[in-house]
Design a protein around this motif. Structure first.
Motif, PDB file in Angstrom:
ATOM      1  N   ARG A 254       1.292   1.539   8.281  1.00 42.43           N
ATOM      2  CA  ARG A 254       1.098   1.438   6.844  1.00 42.43           C
ATOM      3  C   ARG A 254       0.992   2.809   6.205  1.00 42.43           C
TER       4      ARG A 254
ATOM      5  N   SER B 258      -0.789   5.173   3.877  1.00 43.07           N
ATOM      6  CA  SER B 258      -2.214   5.252   3.589  1.00 43.07           C
ATOM      7  C   SER B 258      -2.483   4.978   2.122  1.00 43.07           C
ATOM      8  N   ARG B 259      -3.303   4.002   1.826  1.00 43.98           N
ATOM      9  CA  ARG B 259      -3.625   3.706   0.428  1.00 43.98           C
ATOM     10  C   ARG B 259      -4.414   4.840  -0.210  1.00 43.98           C
ATOM     11  N   ARG B 260      -5.258   5.477   0.629  1.00 44.70           N
ATOM     12  CA  ARG B 260      -6.033   6.579   0.093  1.00 44.70           C
ATOM     13  C   ARG B 260      -5.095   7.648  -0.431  1.00 44.70           C
TER      14      ARG B 260
ATOM     15  N   ASP C 198      -1.585  -4.292  -2.713  1.00 42.77           N
ATOM     16  CA  ASP C 198      -2.931  -4.468  -2.201  1.00 42.77           C
ATOM     17  C   ASP C 198      -3.037  -5.730  -1.366  1.00 42.77           C
TER      18      ASP C 198
ATOM     19  N   PRO D 115      -3.634  -8.024   1.686  1.00 40.04           N
ATOM     20  CA  PRO D 115      -4.448  -7.770   2.879  1.00 40.04           C
ATOM     21  C   PRO D 115      -3.582  -7.500   4.091  1.00 40.04           C
ATOM     22  N   PHE D 116      -4.130  -6.744   5.032  1.00 40.65           N
ATOM     23  CA  PHE D 116      -3.388  -6.369   6.238  1.00 40.65           C
ATOM     24  C   PHE D 116      -3.325  -7.551   7.203  1.00 40.65           C
TER      25      PHE D 116
ATOM     26  N   GLU E  82      -9.751  -7.173   2.657  1.00 38.80           N
ATOM     27  CA  GLU E  82      -8.632  -6.294   3.023  1.00 38.80           C
ATOM     28  C   GLU E  82      -7.871  -6.805   4.243  1.00 38.80           C
TER      29      GLU E  82
ATOM     30  N   ALA F 176     -11.445  -1.996   8.423  1.00 38.04           N
ATOM     31  CA  ALA F 176     -10.581  -2.347   7.284  1.00 38.04           C
ATOM     32  C   ALA F 176     -10.522  -1.196   6.274  1.00 38.04           C
ATOM     33  N   ASP F 177     -11.651  -0.548   6.037  1.00 37.03           N
ATOM     34  CA  ASP F 177     -11.667   0.597   5.110  1.00 37.03           C
ATOM     35  C   ASP F 177     -10.798   1.725   5.654  1.00 37.03           C
TER      36      ASP F 177
ATOM     37  N   THR G  14      -7.329   0.873   4.995  1.00 35.95           N
ATOM     38  CA  THR G  14      -7.014   0.948   3.567  1.00 35.95           C
ATOM     39  C   THR G  14      -6.935   2.382   3.067  1.00 35.95           C
ATOM     40  N   TYR G  15      -7.897   3.186   3.471  1.00 38.09           N
ATOM     41  CA  TYR G  15      -7.998   4.534   2.900  1.00 38.09           C
ATOM     42  C   TYR G  15      -7.696   5.644   3.906  1.00 38.09           C
TER      43      TYR G  15
END
Lengths: 424, 323
Positions: A5, A7-9, A43, A45-46, A69, A375-376, A379-380
């Protein structure tokens, strides 16, 4: 190779798609596949999979369902009965018997491995090889060689998250107490004591005797790390964390006191775990008596802290210095002692008009916090997991050596070099 | 065959699992798995614990749909089906009525709400207004002050789930009960007969037991409901009336009088709902696959309640005399 993925961050930092090229040019670590990924910038969820739907796998699956998430896309277990249970508990998740099929699915981003301890190695290596992010239950393995191979693979996979299932490092109450102790609130730590008591056979049942043997790997000393390794690993890790060091030796005792049903793993154990500074952790666990359940005690020259049921109280020595805030703190009577409640979110609960000693309506079990951290990170991140491969390895080494001490009723040293590990 | 017995506390009562099996080690492990399932459901359906899923629904689902676990959705759908089958006389939305009657908490002593209060209560009762969206896995309480209380069904549900665990483990002969008021009998008892459950007269004092009837269970469940349990006596000067913890969802009245209902069916969940419904409305028409009856205690002993559709049940060969 499965999708890695974006990185959303990093995406949030860049602010818009228009700057994506700039991010790429600046050398951000973005896999090539991200550019053609299915839904890299949403956004959604994974999608993830739980491998192993025994008792702990069921806890993990339930926690995943409660984390926005994550999306529980697949439950994998080689036992048809477990897949039938998966159907009842999580009807929306696909059910797959062969884990390789899960790893071959490019939509699956992460896998949560909750099989028997001795089965972790191949699963972790194959999952990392397939490009999945991996959460692996603790202990990582039942031999030091396997644990080292797993940890080295986790350290080497720098584009992927590898998190070991050390639960207390991410649990808010334990984190709060950690900070409290490190700030000097109990004075000089002198010793720790932990117990885990539960009246249960620890045996699993199956209509097939062959399957029952496989399910009961915990009771087989050749496969299991026993009570101290499979259960105590979490409490020992908390003690290590508080002491800020790793044990140098462990002396163990134990026996089959009640469940004399053919098992080779002891049902009642005691261990003394020695730290380099001279402090000891006294640990005991039993499947014979459920009295007093489980708790952790941290003794210092100024105060003692007890943690139980994700709550904590501090008992001060008479000659301990007064802490500025303690006059306002909530106090509870424990027989002849008075404990000062140490609650990670007491102020918030008070503000909401709720009694901090009652069950917190927003409380989550430790496994939820561990998976939320994962999960964080998805996400980030990726950033180094709090419970990373190194910590998982060290904890597993201690679990293996402690079990050896218990099984053989002797003192076992843990040389410093045994803890050392390098990414390959 | 050896017998193993596992007893534990759950849902404010005592649960017991008795298993007959040639392998007691295996039987004990199966009983423990069943126990874990019951404890899981207890944690999920606890009305009082702020940490339970049911409590969260009661706190948050009035403001709009909230997500539930698949297990809770299955349970709520079972409630929906049984609410419909019992023509609304089994209704898990009676929680505010129990509170108003002072029959909710252990420390409550009981009171009779005014007619106006009862009218307001009835307006909030009605499980048909609870929205379940299975595609989104959400529940929504659409009426103001609506709350769910699964006390009327949770024991049966937990026992049914425990039974499934036992059957999956290959257990063929077992007796499970929760607080002795809901039970399941699987296979045969130690004498090779169907498990026989005795229904005791709750109003007799002295050295008992005083059996009203004995019911054999052939891979079946049984549930008994009565006014006694949590109850209070109201003395109006002219009469002393016992009011119990089961509410009539149509009137908001607590059931009163010396009543007892019995339901036997394949599922303990079904039995729990029907025995509750029959206690408030004895005239209900019962599907053929369920045996149920409502009994009244009169000066001449126990008799079928007027209109009870299975009033002839007390004469069937299924009832065994106790010595």
């Amino acid at each position: 190779m499965a999708l890695k993925r974006f990185s959303r961050r990093n995406f949030l930092k860049t602010g818009s798609l228009g700057t994506l090229a700039g991010v790429l040019a600046a050398g951000e670590r973005i896999p090539a596949e991200a550019a053609s990924s299915r839904t890299p910038f949403t956004d959604d969820p994974f999608p993830c999979a739980v491998i192993g739907f025994g008792e702990w796998g069921r806890e993990i699956a339930a926690a995943i369902e409660d984390i926005e998430e994550l999306h529980l896309a697949v439950i994998c277990d080689s036992f048809p009965l477990m897949l039938r249970r998966a159907q009842r508990a999580h009807p929306q998740a696909a059910r797959i018997a062969d884990y390789r099929e899960v790893l071959d699915n490019p939509d699956i981003v992460a896998v949560f491995i909750a099989t028997a301890t001795h089965e972790h190695k191949d699963l972790v290596l194959d999952a990392l090889q397939a490009g999945k992010h991996v959460y692996c239950e603790a202990p990582l393995a039942n031999t030091i060689d396997d644990a080292r191979i797993i940890a080295q693979a986790g350290l080497a996979a720098t584009d992927q998250i590898f998190q070991a299932g050390m639960l207390y490092r991410t649990e808010p109450q334990y984190r709060s107490v950690y900070g409290f102790v490190r700030s000097g609130a109990i004075g000089r730590p002198a010793m720790t004591r932990s117990q885990w008591h539960q009246k249960t056979s620890w045996r699993r049942s199956s209509s097939s005797s062959e399957r029952a043997r496989a399910l009961n790997w915990r009771l087989d000393k050749d496969l299991s790390l026993g009570l101290i390794g499979e259960i105590g690993i979490q409490q020992i890790d908390f003690s290590n964390w508080i002491m800020g060091t790793r044990p140098k030796a462990v002396t163990g005792f134990g026996g089959i006191m009640f469940w004399n049903d053919g098992r080779t793993v002891k049902d009642t154990i005691q261990a003394m775990i020695e730290y380099p500074g001279g402090e000891n952790l006294m640990y005991d666990a039993s499947l014979v008596s459920g009295f007093d359940a489980s708790y952790d005690l941290l003794f210092g020259n100024d105060a003692t802290i007890i943690l139980r049921d994700e709550k904590a109280w501090m008992f001060k020595e008479v000659d301990a210095p007064m802490l500025g805030w303690e006059v306002y703190a909530r106090k509870d009577k424990f027989y002849k002692e008075t404990g000062i409640a140490l609650l990670a979110n007491a102020t918030k609960l008070d503000a909401l008009g709720q009694d901090p000693t009652e069950d917190d309506p927003n409380a989550k079990p430790p496994i939820w916090h561990a998976l939320k951290a994962f999960a964080d990170n998805l996400t980030y991140g990726p950033f180094p997991a709090v419970a990373d491969a190194r910590l998982g390895y060290e904890s597993t080494v201690i679990a293996i050596k402690a079990n050896e001490a218990v099984q053989e009723g002797k003192r076992v040293e843990i040389p410093d070099e045994l803890y050392e590990i390098q990414a390959e | 065959m050896e017998s193993i017995r596992l007893a534990f506390s759950a849902m404010a009562t005592r649960f017991e699992i008795v298993i007959l099996d040639e392998n007691p080690v295996h039987a004990r492990a199966a009983a423990e798995e069943a126990q874990r399932e019951i404890l899981r459901i207890e944690a999920q359906c606890n009305f009082y614990s702020p940490a339970s899923e049911l409590n969260r629904i009661n706190r948050e689902a009035s403001g709009g749909p909230i997500r539930c676990t698949a297990a809770m959705m299955r349970l709520l759908q079972a409630c929906k089906d049984l609410h419909q089958a019992t023509q609304g006389y089994f209704d898990p939305t009676i929680a505010p009525a129990l509170k108003s009657w002072g029959l909710r908490n252990q420390a409550d002593t009981g009171r009779i709400p005014s007619e106006r209060e009862r009218s307001a209560l009835v307006a909030a009762i009605g499980f048909e207004t609870v929205d379940l969206d299975h595609a989104a896995s959400t529940v929504c309480l659409t009426q103001p002050h609506q709350q769910l209380d699964l006390g009327g069904i949770a024991k049966g549900w937990a026992l049914d789930e425990a039974r499934l665990v036992l059957e999956e483990s290959g257990i063929e002969h077992a007796l499970l009960h929760g607080g002795t008021s809901t039970a399941i009998g699987l296979g045969r008892d130690p004498e090779g007969q169907p498990w026989k459950i005795g229904v005791e007269d709750p109003y007799e004092q002295g050295d008992g037991p005083f059996w009203i009837m004995g019911i054999p269970l052939r891979d079946q469940a049984l549930s008994v409901s009565g006014v006694r349990g949590k109850w209070f006596i109201h003395d109006s000067g002219e009469a002393r009336i016992e009011y119990g913890h089961v509410m009539d969802p149509m009137t908001g009245m607590a059931v009163s009088g010396k009543r007892l209902t019995v339901a036997v069916a394949n599922s303990a969940t079904t039995c729990d709902a029907w025995s509750t419904a029959l206690l408030t409305h004895a005239e209900l028409s019962i599907p053929d696959e369920i045996m149920g009856t409502a009994l009244l205690k009169t000066d001449s002993g126990w008799t079928a309640a007027p209109g009870s559709p299975r009033s002839e049940w007390s004469n069937t060969a299924d009832l065994l005399p106790f010595n």
